[in-house]
Design a protein around this motif. Sequence first.
Motif, PDB file in Angstrom:
ATOM      1  N   SER A   8      27.265   2.110  60.984  1.00 51.40           N
ATOM      2  CA  SER A   8      26.964   3.584  60.995  1.00 51.40           C
ATOM      3  C   SER A   8      26.538   4.281  60.065  1.00 51.40           C
ATOM      4  N   GLU A   9      25.553   3.775  59.186  1.00 52.19           N
ATOM      5  CA  GLU A   9      24.835   4.274  58.069  1.00 52.19           C
ATOM      6  C   GLU A   9      23.349   4.511  58.679  1.00 52.19           C
ATOM      7  N   SER A  10      22.781   5.723  58.316  1.00 52.04           N
ATOM      8  CA  SER A  10      21.465   5.954  58.779  1.00 52.04           C
ATOM      9  C   SER A  10      20.545   5.056  58.418  1.00 52.04           C
ATOM     10  N   ARG A  62      16.985  11.302  55.387  1.00 50.80           N
ATOM     11  CA  ARG A  62      18.134  11.943  55.921  1.00 50.80           C
ATOM     12  C   ARG A  62      18.363  13.265  55.138  1.00 50.80           C
ATOM     13  N   VAL A  63      18.134  13.492  53.608  1.00 52.89           N
ATOM     14  CA  VAL A  63      17.971  14.569  52.859  1.00 52.89           C
ATOM     15  C   VAL A  63      16.965  15.565  53.690  1.00 52.89           C
ATOM     16  N   HIS A  64      16.093  15.255  54.018  1.00 48.46           N
ATOM     17  CA  HIS A  64      14.916  16.268  54.709  1.00 48.46           C
ATOM     18  C   HIS A  64      15.768  16.936  56.255  1.00 48.46           C
ATOM     19  N   SER A 133      26.113   8.626  54.078  1.00 46.52           N
ATOM     20  CA  SER A 133      26.924   8.290  54.597  1.00 46.52           C
ATOM     21  C   SER A 133      27.290   9.734  55.188  1.00 46.52           C
ATOM     22  N   PRO A 134      28.094   9.654  56.217  1.00 45.37           N
ATOM     23  CA  PRO A 134      28.858  11.060  56.669  1.00 45.37           C
ATOM     24  C   PRO A 134      29.186  11.924  55.609  1.00 45.37           C
ATOM     25  N   VAL A 140      25.876  17.034  50.834  1.00 46.77           N
ATOM     26  CA  VAL A 140      24.318  17.498  50.504  1.00 46.77           C
ATOM     27  C   VAL A 140      24.228  18.850  51.434  1.00 46.77           C
ATOM     28  N   ALA A 141      24.865  18.727  52.507  1.00 50.22           N
ATOM     29  CA  ALA A 141      24.681  20.163  53.460  1.00 50.22           C
ATOM     30  C   ALA A 141      25.344  21.190  52.767  1.00 50.22           C
TER      31      ALA A 141
END
Length: 149
Positions: A8-10, A62-64, A133-134, A140-141
């Motif tokens: 479940s990792e991007s 994923r950061v983007h 990861s989640p 980050v959010a």
Amino acid sequence: MPTTNATSESTGFSAAEHAAIKERAGELRAEGKQGAKKADGLQAVLDSMARMTPEDRVIAERVHVTVTANAPELLPKSWYGMPAYANVDGKVVFCFKNSGKFNTRYSTLEFQDAAHLDDGEIWPVSYALEKWSPAVEKKVAELVKASVS
């Protein structure tokens, strides 16, 4: 929706996400000068990510996505060849410094003076990102939201 592996990792942008980003860049260009500037910045960020190692690219993408979802007012741009996000005044709030560019052990999310992370007399301005990861996405959010508050 990002593609994922068995843990479940991007694994980065899906084909549909790539297509949507390119479509959005076209829409921005059609909006005129200001939209074209944002579209050019977005393209510069995408080009920067395309030059990264696959491991760094996954995290940068994923950061983007996280930045776009949590601080849509930030403008994507390339800054010293790195994906960065600026406020409406053009000042960089933070950038993604990929490990491959500087031959370091891990990539970092680096906040600049325009970020609103001040907390007393000392606070962190750089965060190591070893893998996505989640829990990393949540942190980050939170940082992105705080940096523009």
